[in-house]
Design an enzyme around this catalytic site. Structure first.
Site, PDB file in Angstrom:
ATOM      1  N   ASP A   4    -191.688 -10.221  62.212  1.00 59.10           N
ATOM      2  CA  ASP A   4    -193.143  -9.461  61.804  1.00 59.10           C
ATOM      3  C   ASP A   4    -193.372 -10.209  60.515  1.00 59.10           C
ATOM      4  O   ASP A   4    -192.560 -10.969  59.780  1.00 59.10           O
ATOM      5  CB  ASP A   4    -192.684  -8.130  61.642  1.00 59.10           C
ATOM      6  CG  ASP A   4    -193.730  -7.264  60.974  1.00 59.10           C
ATOM      7  OD1 ASP A   4    -194.886  -7.416  61.406  1.00 59.10           O
ATOM      8  OD2 ASP A   4    -193.187  -6.572  59.855  1.00 59.10           O
ATOM      9  N   ASP A   6    -196.272  -8.777  58.112  1.00 59.24           N
ATOM     10  CA  ASP A   6    -196.897  -7.797  57.054  1.00 59.24           C
ATOM     11  C   ASP A   6    -195.564  -7.004  56.777  1.00 59.24           C
ATOM     12  O   ASP A   6    -195.406  -6.366  57.482  1.00 59.24           O
ATOM     13  CB  ASP A   6    -198.241  -7.049  57.302  1.00 59.24           C
ATOM     14  CG  ASP A   6    -199.219  -7.768  57.239  1.00 59.24           C
ATOM     15  OD1 ASP A   6    -200.105  -8.139  58.459  1.00 59.24           O
ATOM     16  OD2 ASP A   6    -199.585  -8.528  56.286  1.00 59.24           O
TER      17      ASP A   6
HETATM   18  C1  XBP Z   1    -199.421  -5.213  60.051  1.00 59.24           C
HETATM   19  C2  XBP Z   1    -201.051  -4.551  60.257  1.00 59.24           C
HETATM   20  C3  XBP Z   1    -202.216  -5.612  60.020  1.00 59.24           C
HETATM   21  C4  XBP Z   1    -202.241  -5.843  58.499  1.00 59.24           C
HETATM   22  C5  XBP Z   1    -203.814  -5.832  58.454  1.00 59.24           C
HETATM   23  O1  XBP Z   1    -199.114  -6.243  60.796  1.00 59.24           O
HETATM   24  O2  XBP Z   1    -201.094  -3.700  61.106  1.00 59.24           O
HETATM   25  O3  XBP Z   1    -203.372  -4.987  60.781  1.00 59.24           O
HETATM   26  O4  XBP Z   1    -202.190  -4.443  57.909  1.00 59.24           O
HETATM   27  O5  XBP Z   1    -204.302  -7.254  58.905  1.00 59.24           O
HETATM   28  P1  XBP Z   1    -197.665  -6.604  61.150  1.00 59.24           P
HETATM   29  P2  XBP Z   1    -205.574  -7.135  59.839  1.00 59.24           P
HETATM   30  O6  XBP Z   1    -196.992  -5.632  60.262  1.00 59.24           O
HETATM   31  O7  XBP Z   1    -197.390  -6.263  62.625  1.00 59.24           O
HETATM   32  O8  XBP Z   1    -197.431  -7.976  60.656  1.00 59.24           O
HETATM   33  O9  XBP Z   1    -206.570  -6.654  58.986  1.00 59.24           O
HETATM   34  O10 XBP Z   1    -205.858  -8.764  60.069  1.00 59.24           O
HETATM   35  O11 XBP Z   1    -205.268  -6.420  61.066  1.00 59.24           O
HETATM   36 MG    MG Z   2    -194.965  -5.103  59.378  1.00 50.59          MG
END
Ligand code: XBP
Ligand code: MG
Length: 245
Positions: A4, A6
């Protein structure tokens, strides 16, 4: 391995995405500002556009106005986040390069499955890790259903030809753990400030980070004693991938 982004490979939410959303609100002359607590609540919705739709609906903005506003607002937020990342404001989590180097040395295929937008995911991965490390990068733009739906992980498995039975996901949140488990993967969870209190059920282990030699990670849950050396390292991952599901 499927990582993953974020909250896992990068510490990107509280001081990254949240700040970019608030700057976009200000530029559009909107009265909204997401403090840390509000944003933590809104993170339950994955995908920035869906997060915006949910919040604006809560604020009484009608559907037609949201349809007009959200794509433009999110496009600007993404531009702002890309420049924050280019300015070094979105750090990689400690221990990620160490683990990725270890995996490369062991010839392990590594991929990414994120809900985030490709426009910022690719340059941020390239900046911190080198894009070439990843056999494939599946983003929110490549799937119709976002986490906790398993689609991102199913696509990553299909593109790499990997078998769920021999693949481990690394995630930071309930949505992410559920997504990877629904795709049949075993999961190692590394928490952050927003997810430290989440249940992260069905993760094989729950750590507060990747750990470093001499500075072991905090082990929140490891009922089967899979964690070696207090690190998320090859030894720990081998224990995880060979444990019965
Ligand atoms: C986390 C998310 C993303 C980010 C914001 O993604 O839900 O939406 O918060 O990025 P993960 P965007 O943990 O699956 O990496 O605004 O580009 O969606
Ligand atoms: Mg995440």
């Amino acid at each position: 391995m499927i990582f993953d982004v974020d909250g896992t490979l990068v510490d990107s939410e509280r001081d990254g995405h949240r700040v970019a959303f608030n700057s976009a609100f200000a530029e559009f002359g909107l009265p909204f500002r997401w403090d840390e607590e509000t944003y933590g609540r809104l993170l339950a919705v994955t995908g920035g556009q869906r997060r915006l739709h949910g919040y604006l609906a809560e604020q009484g903005v009608d559907g037609a106005e949201r349809e007009r506003l959200v794509p433009r607002l999110h496009a600007r937020k993404t531009e702002l986040f890309i420049s924050m990342a280019a300015g070094g404001e979105v750090p990689a989590r400690k221990g990620t390069v160490r683990l990725l180097d270890e995996l490369a040395g062991a010839g392990v295929t590594v991929a990414v499955a994120t809900t985030g937008s490709r426009a910022w995911v690719e340059p941020l991965l390239d900046r911190h890790f080198g894009r070439a490390r990843f056999a494939t990068v599946v983003t929110g733009d490549d799937v119709s259903d976002r986490k906790p739906h398993p689609e991102a992980y199913v696509v990553a498995l299909r593109v790499t030809g990997a078998d769920a039975q021999t693949t481990v996901a690394v995630e930071d949140s309930d949505n992410g753990v559920r997504s990877a488990r629904a795709a049949g993967l075993r999961v190692a969870a590394v928490t952050n400030d927003y997810t430290a209190t989440q249940e992260l059920r069905d993760a094989a282990v729950v750590l507060d980070g990747f750990g470093a030699p001499g500075r072991p990670a905090g082990v929140r849950r490891d009922p089967e004693g899979l964690v070696e050396h207090g690190l998320l390292d090859m030894a720990t991952l081998e224990n995880i991938v060979t444990r019965p599901l």
